[in-house]
Motif scaffolding. Structure first.
Motif, PDB file in Angstrom:
ATOM      1  N   THR A 296       0.856  -1.216   0.000  1.00 56.26           N
ATOM      2  CA  THR A 296       0.000   0.000   0.000  1.00 56.26           C
ATOM      3  C   THR A 296       0.883   1.255   0.000  1.00 56.26           C
ATOM      4  O   THR A 296       0.417   2.350  -0.150  1.00 56.26           O
ATOM      5  CB  THR A 296      -0.863   0.020   1.284  1.00 56.26           C
ATOM      6  OG1 THR A 296       0.039   0.051   2.407  1.00 56.26           O
ATOM      7  CG2 THR A 296      -1.733  -1.211   1.366  1.00 56.26           C
ATOM      8  N   LEU A 297       2.208   1.063   0.207  1.00 50.59           N
ATOM      9  CA  LEU A 297       3.107   2.232   0.296  1.00 50.59           C
ATOM     10  C   LEU A 297       3.424   2.766  -1.096  1.00 50.59           C
ATOM     11  O   LEU A 297       3.625   1.995  -2.021  1.00 50.59           O
ATOM     12  CB  LEU A 297       4.425   1.819   0.952  1.00 50.59           C
ATOM     13  CG  LEU A 297       4.458   1.734   2.470  1.00 50.59           C
ATOM     14  CD1 LEU A 297       5.861   1.388   2.930  1.00 50.59           C
ATOM     15  CD2 LEU A 297       4.005   3.040   3.097  1.00 50.59           C
ATOM     16  N   LYS A 298       3.477   4.078  -1.233  1.00 56.29           N
ATOM     17  CA  LYS A 298       3.896   4.666  -2.521  1.00 56.29           C
ATOM     18  C   LYS A 298       5.111   5.547  -2.236  1.00 56.29           C
ATOM     19  O   LYS A 298       4.998   6.535  -1.506  1.00 56.29           O
ATOM     20  CB  LYS A 298       2.750   5.514  -3.104  1.00 56.29           C
ATOM     21  CG  LYS A 298       3.119   6.274  -4.371  1.00 56.29           C
ATOM     22  CD  LYS A 298       2.350   5.767  -5.582  1.00 56.29           C
ATOM     23  CE  LYS A 298       2.734   6.541  -6.857  1.00 56.29           C
ATOM     24  NZ  LYS A 298       4.189   6.343  -7.198  1.00 56.29           N
ATOM     25  N   PRO A 299       6.295   5.196  -2.734  1.00 58.28           N
ATOM     26  CA  PRO A 299       7.476   6.010  -2.440  1.00 58.28           C
ATOM     27  C   PRO A 299       7.360   7.375  -3.109  1.00 58.28           C
ATOM     28  O   PRO A 299       6.626   7.520  -4.081  1.00 58.28           O
ATOM     29  CB  PRO A 299       8.621   5.208  -3.041  1.00 58.28           C
ATOM     30  CG  PRO A 299       8.004   4.398  -4.119  1.00 58.28           C
ATOM     31  CD  PRO A 299       6.612   4.100  -3.656  1.00 58.28           C
ATOM     32  N   LEU A 300       8.084   8.325  -2.600  1.00 58.60           N
ATOM     33  CA  LEU A 300       8.117   9.648  -3.228  1.00 58.60           C
ATOM     34  C   LEU A 300       8.765   9.526  -4.609  1.00 58.60           C
ATOM     35  O   LEU A 300       8.304  10.076  -5.584  1.00 58.60           O
ATOM     36  CB  LEU A 300       8.930  10.611  -2.347  1.00 58.60           C
ATOM     37  CG  LEU A 300       8.932  12.068  -2.774  1.00 58.60           C
ATOM     38  CD1 LEU A 300       7.521  12.632  -2.738  1.00 58.60           C
ATOM     39  CD2 LEU A 300       9.854  12.879  -1.854  1.00 58.60           C
ATOM     40  N   TYR A 301       9.901   8.757  -4.649  1.00 63.41           N
ATOM     41  CA  TYR A 301      10.552   8.443  -5.938  1.00 63.41           C
ATOM     42  C   TYR A 301      10.866   6.955  -5.958  1.00 63.41           C
ATOM     43  O   TYR A 301      11.360   6.411  -4.975  1.00 63.41           O
ATOM     44  CB  TYR A 301      11.860   9.228  -6.083  1.00 63.41           C
ATOM     45  CG  TYR A 301      11.707  10.727  -6.046  1.00 63.41           C
ATOM     46  CD1 TYR A 301      12.061  11.443  -4.906  1.00 63.41           C
ATOM     47  CD2 TYR A 301      11.175  11.429  -7.121  1.00 63.41           C
ATOM     48  CE1 TYR A 301      11.903  12.822  -4.850  1.00 63.41           C
ATOM     49  CE2 TYR A 301      11.023  12.812  -7.074  1.00 63.41           C
ATOM     50  CZ  TYR A 301      11.392  13.495  -5.930  1.00 63.41           C
ATOM     51  OH  TYR A 301      11.235  14.868  -5.880  1.00 63.41           O
ATOM     52  N   GLU A 302      10.600   6.321  -7.088  1.00 62.30           N
ATOM     53  CA  GLU A 302      10.861   4.880  -7.215  1.00 62.30           C
ATOM     54  C   GLU A 302      12.362   4.617  -7.321  1.00 62.30           C
ATOM     55  O   GLU A 302      13.123   5.473  -7.788  1.00 62.30           O
ATOM     56  CB  GLU A 302      10.208   4.350  -8.513  1.00 62.30           C
ATOM     57  CG  GLU A 302       8.708   4.548  -8.604  1.00 62.30           C
ATOM     58  CD  GLU A 302       7.940   3.408  -7.928  1.00 62.30           C
ATOM     59  OE1 GLU A 302       6.715   3.538  -7.785  1.00 62.30           O
ATOM     60  OE2 GLU A 302       8.573   2.407  -7.539  1.00 62.30           O
ATOM     61  N   PHE A 303      12.770   3.447  -6.908  1.00 61.59           N
ATOM     62  CA  PHE A 303      14.130   2.956  -7.193  1.00 61.59           C
ATOM     63  C   PHE A 303      14.412   3.155  -8.688  1.00 61.59           C
ATOM     64  O   PHE A 303      13.559   2.862  -9.529  1.00 61.59           O
ATOM     65  CB  PHE A 303      14.199   1.464  -6.830  1.00 61.59           C
ATOM     66  CG  PHE A 303      15.323   0.733  -7.489  1.00 61.59           C
ATOM     67  CD1 PHE A 303      15.084  -0.065  -8.611  1.00 61.59           C
ATOM     68  CD2 PHE A 303      16.613   0.867  -7.033  1.00 61.59           C
ATOM     69  CE1 PHE A 303      16.120  -0.727  -9.248  1.00 61.59           C
ATOM     70  CE2 PHE A 303      17.663   0.201  -7.662  1.00 61.59           C
ATOM     71  CZ  PHE A 303      17.417  -0.595  -8.773  1.00 61.59           C
ATOM     72  N   GLY A 304      15.602   3.714  -9.013  1.00 61.74           N
ATOM     73  CA  GLY A 304      15.958   3.888 -10.424  1.00 61.74           C
ATOM     74  C   GLY A 304      15.605   5.260 -10.983  1.00 61.74           C
ATOM     75  O   GLY A 304      15.986   5.602 -12.095  1.00 61.74           O
ATOM     76  N   PHE A 305      14.931   6.087 -10.159  1.00 62.02           N
ATOM     77  CA  PHE A 305      14.547   7.427 -10.635  1.00 62.02           C
ATOM     78  C   PHE A 305      15.774   8.348 -10.677  1.00 62.02           C
ATOM     79  O   PHE A 305      16.693   8.236  -9.871  1.00 62.02           O
ATOM     80  CB  PHE A 305      13.509   8.029  -9.683  1.00 62.02           C
ATOM     81  CG  PHE A 305      13.110   9.450 -10.034  1.00 62.02           C
ATOM     82  CD1 PHE A 305      13.724  10.535  -9.404  1.00 62.02           C
ATOM     83  CD2 PHE A 305      12.150   9.690 -10.997  1.00 62.02           C
ATOM     84  CE1 PHE A 305      13.380  11.846  -9.735  1.00 62.02           C
ATOM     85  CE2 PHE A 305      11.796  10.998 -11.343  1.00 62.02           C
ATOM     86  CZ  PHE A 305      12.412  12.070 -10.713  1.00 62.02           C
ATOM     87  N   GLY A 306      15.775   9.277 -11.612  1.00 56.28           N
ATOM     88  CA  GLY A 306      16.837  10.306 -11.674  1.00 56.28           C
ATOM     89  C   GLY A 306      16.632  11.130 -12.933  1.00 56.28           C
ATOM     90  O   GLY A 306      16.513  10.555 -14.009  1.00 56.28           O
ATOM     91  N   LYS A 307      16.569  12.444 -12.769  1.00 57.01           N
ATOM     92  CA  LYS A 307      16.343  13.325 -13.929  1.00 57.01           C
ATOM     93  C   LYS A 307      17.685  13.668 -14.565  1.00 57.01           C
ATOM     94  O   LYS A 307      18.751  13.513 -13.965  1.00 57.01           O
ATOM     95  CB  LYS A 307      15.637  14.618 -13.479  1.00 57.01           C
ATOM     96  CG  LYS A 307      14.261  14.394 -12.886  1.00 57.01           C
ATOM     97  CD  LYS A 307      13.710  15.661 -12.234  1.00 57.01           C
ATOM     98  CE  LYS A 307      13.150  16.606 -13.276  1.00 57.01           C
ATOM     99  NZ  LYS A 307      11.809  16.193 -13.747  1.00 57.01           N
ATOM    100  N   THR A 308      17.627  14.176 -15.802  1.00 57.41           N
ATOM    101  CA  THR A 308      18.845  14.660 -16.480  1.00 57.41           C
ATOM    102  C   THR A 308      18.535  16.026 -17.081  1.00 57.41           C
ATOM    103  O   THR A 308      17.377  16.450 -17.120  1.00 57.41           O
ATOM    104  CB  THR A 308      19.268  13.706 -17.632  1.00 57.41           C
ATOM    105  OG1 THR A 308      18.171  13.670 -18.562  1.00 57.41           O
ATOM    106  CG2 THR A 308      19.557  12.316 -17.116  1.00 57.41           C
ATOM    107  N   TYR A 309      19.552  16.679 -17.586  1.00 58.92           N
ATOM    108  CA  TYR A 309      19.347  17.966 -18.292  1.00 58.92           C
ATOM    109  C   TYR A 309      18.630  17.688 -19.616  1.00 58.92           C
ATOM    110  O   TYR A 309      18.944  16.712 -20.282  1.00 58.92           O
ATOM    111  CB  TYR A 309      20.692  18.640 -18.574  1.00 58.92           C
ATOM    112  CG  TYR A 309      21.349  19.179 -17.339  1.00 58.92           C
ATOM    113  CD1 TYR A 309      22.737  19.177 -17.196  1.00 58.92           C
ATOM    114  CD2 TYR A 309      20.594  19.663 -16.261  1.00 58.92           C
ATOM    115  CE1 TYR A 309      23.361  19.665 -16.067  1.00 58.92           C
ATOM    116  CE2 TYR A 309      21.200  20.147 -15.114  1.00 58.92           C
ATOM    117  CZ  TYR A 309      22.578  20.154 -15.025  1.00 58.92           C
ATOM    118  OH  TYR A 309      23.181  20.623 -13.916  1.00 58.92           O
TER     119      TYR A 309
END
Ligand code: GLC
Length: 600
Positions: free
Chosen positions: A587-600
């Motif tokens: 039932t938990l929803k992380p703020l950011y999933e494993f593997g998340f990361g933005k780029t330019y």
């Protein structure tokens, strides 16, 4: 027709060559085993028990113990260093080695050190991002290069054995050692474990390679509620599926040692766990190296049972030496511990000493000293810093920062303190809160990049609200082991930022100043409010000595590459017994999933 004959002959030569190489390998192993057996046969029980003993170099009577108690290995940990210069460190260890060579059989010593992110016990060595940052790079070539440099700088200071890599799979950010591991992902951990062991060990016999140690076997990071040395409640299937596979990879890579763990599994202390240490690791996985205990295991975990479970070398420190040696000798005489078990332990110790080439070259190579902390090493560390950064938020393209920007204010003590940016196991066991030799700060990196004004407002009290950008560097103070456990009586660690650091961010964001937050931490923290308040947010983990590498990405010389090695929690209530994709409360929803990361 002629081509076919040539191809046929070529194949024959290749086959002969291959089988010769293979035969040579087999014959080398046979020769090695013959040497081990020949030496083992000559050894007395006292000499065998001596090889199973590990003491600190600065312990009282260390020199006499090596001569008279046939000590097999020496460890350097928190305490008096062998000197200030690498030359003095080598000199001290050469002195001790000569004592070992002067014993009846002249079996050389192993010298072990916790070089977990570079040779971090020696001030001036290259200090790399801790493993959580390397997990964010997910770059095995880089991890391989880092391990090679760590091995070289460890040899340069007199060591031939490092107690690294930690291959834990952390399942609760409350654990004080999340940063020592690569990731909550077993797959990433497997990949980087392989690279780390190859980099550290090479073919083991070179002057620049060392024995590596996969640790802590097993379940150290998956304890209930993230308690260091606590209880790991997992089914055999879960242990098999999530925690054992990095060790399988390590054994396939011929890791020289495995360290037993402080935690218990389903009520059985790992140091007494014969089924996992002997049956699963040694027999099932065909591990032929050394199982080394963790700290002071003899008196902490029913010492004789530690040996019977399959541990081969004990850290007989803090007064454990005589109890261990006398207790084990008595246990063998009373047949509580078999001579076969003792011989198995000593065989493994001798095997690794022969593989290291210690009998031919027992002393460190003094020419390596000039390579400690050289620019080439620091450039690799800086690349790791850059690739470890994870961009979580970048509203209105705050990043990359223009080098022409008129006025920047940099806020926070972490921006100008290389000790704070490096985490635990840096210079000291618990890390440092001071600047240390050879390291550069985040602020220095920003000043190198920006052509305009860069102001430093350490505690957000100088109100530079006319700045075009506030770069606020906040996070955790250094810690190691249980001192980092959130909820442990020894510390005030918390899952959120401190009030003071939350205030730094509030002070500038409430005045409408465009704000970038850089988080220095050994784990994901609950910073949902701070992320919402800021315009841009970067997870920088524990970058180590090359803090100036961060600005090279912030100002656009390089793009962001890092991806989250852990899922990122939304709220402190997300933490229950375990936390992570394999054990999640769905039932938990992380703020950011494993593997998340933005780029330019
Ligand atoms: C510590 C740690 C282990 C380290 C050892 C020697 O207690 O658990 O990771 O290698 O002792 O310092």
């Amino acid at each position: 027709m002629k081509t076919n004959i040539v191809l046929y002959l070529l194949n024959c030569f290749l086959l002969i060559g291959f089988s010769c190489k293979n035969e040579m390998k087999v014959s080398n192993e046979i020769l090695l085993e013959q040497k081990v057996e020949a030496l083992l046969k000559q050894m007395t029980l006292d000499e065998k028990i001596g090889q199973m003993s590990q003491i600190r170099h600065f312990e009282e009577n260390a020199d006499a113990h090596i001569l008279e108690k046939f000590i097999g290995s020496v460890i350097h940990t928190q305490g008096p260093t062998p000197g200030n210069s690498a030359k003095e460190w080598q000199k001290r260890f050469i002195e001790l080695q000569k004592k070992a060579l002067a014993t009846r059989l002249g079996i050389p010593l192993l010298f072990g050190v916790d070089a977990v992110h570079g040779q971090n016990t020696f001030e001036g060595a290259t200090i790399f991002p801790h493993n959580i940052g390397l997990g964010a790079t997910n770059n095995e070539e880089l991890v391989y290069e880092i391990a090679k440099i760590t091995a070289l700088e460890s040899q340069a200071t007199g060591f031939n054995w490092v107690f690294s890599p930690c291959v834990a799979i952390p399942y609760n950010e409350k654990w004080g050692r999340v940063y020592e591991a690569f990731s909550e992902s077993t797959a990433i951990t497997e990949k980087l474990t392989k690279a780390s062991i190859k980099g550290h060990q090479g073919n083991l016999a070179d002057a620049t390679t060392v024995m590596a140690t996969a640790k802590h076997f097993v379940g150290d990071g998956a304890t209930d509620y993230g308690v260091e040395g606590g209880e790991t409640t997992l089914s055999d299937a879960e242990i098999q599926r999530y925690l054992l596979s990095p060790y399988k990879i390590a054994v396939q890579e011929k890791v020289a040692a495995v360290m037993a763990s402080f935690n218990s599994i389903n009520g059985i202390s790992m140091h007494n766990h014969k089924a996992l240490i002997t049956d699963t690791l040694k027999i099932g996985m065909k591990f032929d190296g050394i199982v080394v205990s963790d700290w002071k295991a003899y008196s902490r975990f029913n010492g004789i049972e530690v040996v019977n479970a399959g541990v081969d070398v004990l850290m007989t420190v803090d007064g454990d030496l005589n109890d261990f040696q006398e207790g084990l000798k008595k246990a063998v005489q009373e047949k509580i511990v078999s001579t076969e078990r003792i011989d198995d332990a000593v065989r493994r110790i001798l095997r690794q000493k022969f593989r290291l080439g210690l009998f031919e070259n027992p002393f460190p190579d003094t020419t390596l000293i000039s390579k400690i902390g050289i620019k080439k090493h620091r450039e690799i560390a800086k690349k790791a810093v850059r690739e470890s950064l994870v961009l979580l938020k970048n509203d209105n393209q705050v990043l990359p920062i223009s080098k022409e920007i008129k006025k920047i204010v940099v806020v926070g003590e972490h921006a100008n303190n290389t000790g704070l940016q490096s985490g635990g196991w840096t210079v000291n066991w618990q890390g440092s809160t001071e600047n240390y030799k050879g390291a550069t700060t985040i602020l220095e990196g920003i000043k190198k990049q920006a052509k305009g004004t860069v102001l430093y407002d350490k505690t957000a009290t100088e109100n530079h609200f006319d700045a075009d950008l506030a770069i606020i560097v906040v996070g955790e103070i250094p810690y190691a082991e249980f001192f980092g456990d959130i909820g442990h009586e020894s510390n005030q660690m918390q899952l959120t930022l401190t009030e003071q650091h939350q205030q730094y961010i509030k002070t500038y964001t409430e005045k409408g100043v465009k704000t970038l937050v850089i988080l220095i931490s050994g784990r994901p923290l609950v910073v949902t409010n701070e992320i919402n308040k800021s315009n841009a947010f970067v997870a920088a983990w524990l970058p180590g000595s090359e803090g100036d590498g961060i600005a090279e990405v912030l100002f656009g010389d390089y793009n962001f590459k890092g991806k989250l090695p852990h899922s990122w929690p939304n709220d402190v209530t997300d933490y229950k017994q375990k936390y992570g994709p394999n054990f999640w409360d769905k039932t938990l929803k992380p703020l950011y999933e494993f593997g998340f990361g933005k780029t330019y």
